[in-house]
Enzyme design. Structure first.
Site, PDB file in Angstrom:
ATOM      1  N   GLU A 176      -1.437  28.228   8.394  1.00 58.02           N
ATOM      2  CA  GLU A 176      -2.128  27.704   7.172  1.00 58.02           C
ATOM      3  C   GLU A 176      -3.449  27.696   7.446  1.00 58.02           C
ATOM      4  O   GLU A 176      -4.508  27.751   6.500  1.00 58.02           O
ATOM      5  CB  GLU A 176      -1.524  26.696   6.340  1.00 58.02           C
ATOM      6  CG  GLU A 176      -0.295  26.861   5.885  1.00 58.02           C
ATOM      7  CD  GLU A 176      -0.219  27.636   4.692  1.00 58.02           C
ATOM      8  OE1 GLU A 176      -1.144  27.655   3.919  1.00 58.02           O
ATOM      9  OE2 GLU A 176       0.794  28.658   4.238  1.00 58.02           O
ATOM     10  N   TYR A 183      -3.735  20.601   2.780  1.00 60.60           N
ATOM     11  CA  TYR A 183      -3.020  20.730   4.279  1.00 60.60           C
ATOM     12  C   TYR A 183      -3.741  21.486   5.200  1.00 60.60           C
ATOM     13  O   TYR A 183      -3.703  21.252   6.373  1.00 60.60           O
ATOM     14  CB  TYR A 183      -1.702  21.180   3.910  1.00 60.60           C
ATOM     15  CG  TYR A 183      -0.859  21.620   4.953  1.00 60.60           C
ATOM     16  CD1 TYR A 183      -0.143  20.508   5.714  1.00 60.60           C
ATOM     17  CD2 TYR A 183      -0.751  22.944   5.487  1.00 60.60           C
ATOM     18  CE1 TYR A 183       0.646  20.684   6.914  1.00 60.60           C
ATOM     19  CE2 TYR A 183      -0.003  23.076   6.645  1.00 60.60           C
ATOM     20  CZ  TYR A 183       0.670  22.272   7.408  1.00 60.60           C
ATOM     21  OH  TYR A 183       1.645  22.421   8.522  1.00 60.60           O
ATOM     22  N   SER A 195      -1.223  25.069  12.683  1.00 59.50           N
ATOM     23  CA  SER A 195      -0.616  25.943  11.701  1.00 59.50           C
ATOM     24  C   SER A 195      -1.236  27.137  11.310  1.00 59.50           C
ATOM     25  O   SER A 195      -2.564  26.959  11.129  1.00 59.50           O
ATOM     26  CB  SER A 195      -0.267  24.951  10.361  1.00 59.50           C
ATOM     27  OG  SER A 195      -0.006  25.627   9.328  1.00 59.50           O
TER      28      SER A 195
HETATM   29  P1  GDP Z   1       3.856  27.484   3.223  1.00 60.56           P
HETATM   30  O1  GDP Z   1       3.441  28.937   3.844  1.00 60.56           O
HETATM   31  O2  GDP Z   1       3.581  26.456   4.369  1.00 60.56           O
HETATM   32  O3  GDP Z   1       3.268  27.181   2.059  1.00 60.56           O
HETATM   33  O4  GDP Z   1       5.413  27.698   3.108  1.00 60.56           O
HETATM   34  P2  GDP Z   1       6.415  27.610   1.922  1.00 60.56           P
HETATM   35  O5  GDP Z   1       7.764  28.179   2.282  1.00 60.56           O
HETATM   36  O6  GDP Z   1       6.022  26.184   0.985  1.00 60.56           O
HETATM   37  O7  GDP Z   1       5.722  28.859   0.964  1.00 60.56           O
HETATM   38  C1  GDP Z   1       5.653  30.149   1.463  1.00 60.56           C
HETATM   39  C2  GDP Z   1       5.147  30.895   0.140  1.00 60.56           C
HETATM   40  O8  GDP Z   1       6.129  31.314  -0.960  1.00 60.56           O
HETATM   41  C3  GDP Z   1       3.764  30.654  -0.514  1.00 60.56           C
HETATM   42  O9  GDP Z   1       3.068  31.539  -0.786  1.00 60.56           O
HETATM   43  C4  GDP Z   1       4.378  29.882  -1.923  1.00 60.56           C
HETATM   44  O10 GDP Z   1       3.455  30.219  -3.185  1.00 60.56           O
HETATM   45  C5  GDP Z   1       5.684  30.894  -2.148  1.00 60.56           C
HETATM   46  N1  GDP Z   1       6.508  30.477  -3.114  1.00 60.56           N
HETATM   47  C6  GDP Z   1       6.839  31.072  -4.102  1.00 60.56           C
HETATM   48  N2  GDP Z   1       7.789  30.463  -4.879  1.00 60.56           N
HETATM   49  C7  GDP Z   1       7.967  29.078  -4.308  1.00 60.56           C
HETATM   50  C8  GDP Z   1       8.447  28.078  -4.547  1.00 60.56           C
HETATM   51  O11 GDP Z   1       9.229  27.796  -5.557  1.00 60.56           O
HETATM   52  N3  GDP Z   1       8.678  27.027  -3.545  1.00 60.56           N
HETATM   53  C9  GDP Z   1       7.941  27.307  -2.580  1.00 60.56           C
HETATM   54  N4  GDP Z   1       7.762  26.109  -1.448  1.00 60.56           N
HETATM   55  N5  GDP Z   1       7.153  28.185  -2.359  1.00 60.56           N
HETATM   56  C10 GDP Z   1       7.198  29.244  -3.150  1.00 60.56           C
END
Ligand code: GDP
Length: 323
Positions: A130, A152, A128
């Protein structure tokens, strides 16, 4: 004879698209499923793609090595794709040890099962972006140093290095695909793209009146899962195993992605968006931007779907679901 693939995480977004693609190529597809006390298998994504009857399911758990050995012995796979994980970053702070056990050690269990029961199988590990976390270079490629920013990311990094070590120590055909964020109508609702497209659909249909988000300044390199599973397969068709970054090479803020989703149905985010401090994470990955040059050159892979096309597809699918 038709090749056989074994997929962990078959009920997830990538597992469903990968199974669909492999079935289309004539593979026998086995899917590892984790039984719970709920009735039946959580196969709604496979049903959405109308392939749930074409996959053979095997019971196992990533934390139980002997169950995985049994799966590999039964399927006798030519290819094994480890896509199972506790994959939601935000939950990994709530369940750091479980995330380590499943996402990290679980991957090692799958490799161990392959090494013991079918060492000639080609193995794919779902690594990933990440793992790059607090980025050390503006464009992240296969040589960029890692700096995970969540339990993670740390668990995925362990699994990534175990994949490299199983390749170098045991001569296994083990490849690691460092995939940047990839989405689709089958994305889990907890991820930001799907959370947004689901809310936009419900707002459009008059079933919701606000969308609560956290850090909308975060930027991600978002591609389409359907394109990315092709890269997984291509990695296992190579003579030699290796590691590849899979990305689009374009980064967009959550804010701009939200704009695309609302714009598709003729609405303005400012009328519905609420910033909720509770949704900010203990540590953030501010920006990710992948350099997929190696995958393009060595695998002949490139992304086909733009972010705009993908978000519109997702909003449209959510409108159908909620209508
Ligand atoms: P990730 O990159 O695997 O963590 O994928 P996510 O889709 O969960 O999050 C992507 C980005 O969106 C991260 O930087 C989060 O902090 C931001 N984000 C902002 N608001 C939200 C929210 O309500 N839900 C999630 N999942 N992410 C959010």
């Amino acid at each position: 004879m038709a090749p056989t693939a074994l997929i962990t995480g078959i009920t997830g977004q990538d597992g469903a698209y990968l199974a669909q693609m492999l079935l289309g190529k004539g593979y026998n597809v086995y899917g590892v499923v984790r039984r719970s006390s709920h009735f039946g298998i959580a196969d709604h994504r496979l049903r959405w793609l109308k392939i749930e009857k074409d996959v053979k399911f095997l019971d196992a758990n990533l934390t139980d090595l002997s169950s995985l050995i049994r799966c590999v012995e039964t399927a006798k796979p030519d290819e094994v794709y480890n896509l199972a994980a506790q994959s939601f970053v935000a939950s990994s702070w709530q369940q750091p040890i479980l995330t380590g056990n499943v996402t990290g050690v679980g991957a090692a269990n799958v490799m161990e099962a392959v090494r013991i029961a079918q060492p000639t199988a080609h193995f794919y590990q779902a690594s990933s972006s990440e793992m790059f976390g607090l980025i050390q270079e503006a464009h992240q490629n296969e040589r960029t140093p890692f700096y995970p920013r969540s339990p993670y990311g740390a668990a995925k990094l362990y699994a990534h290095w175990m994949t490299v070590n199983y390749r170098e120590s045991f001569g296994m055909h083990a490849s690691s695909g460092i995939l940047f964020n990839h989405e689709s109508p089958l994305r889990g609702i907890e991820f930001v793209t799907r959370k947004v497209t689901d809310a936009v659909a419900r707002i459009k249909l008059g079933k919701l009146n606000e969308l609560r988000l956290g850090n909308i300044d975060a930027k991600r390199d978002w591609g389409h899962a359907r394109d990315y599973v092709e890269a997984m397969w291509l990695m296992l068709q190579q003579e030699k195993p290796d590691d590849y970054v899979v990305a689009t090479g374009r980064t967009v803020s959550v804010r701009d992605m939200v704009e695309i989703a609302f714009g598709h149905v003729g609405l303005k985010p400012a009328d519905y968006l609420v910033i909720d401090p509770e949704l900010f994470r203990p540590a953030e990955v501010d920006i990710l931007l992948g350099d997929p040059t190696k995958a393009k050159q060595a695998l002949g892979w490139q992304p086909k779907t733009t972010l705009e096309e993908m978000i519109c597809e997702m909003v449209d699918a959510d409108i159908v679901r909620h209508s």
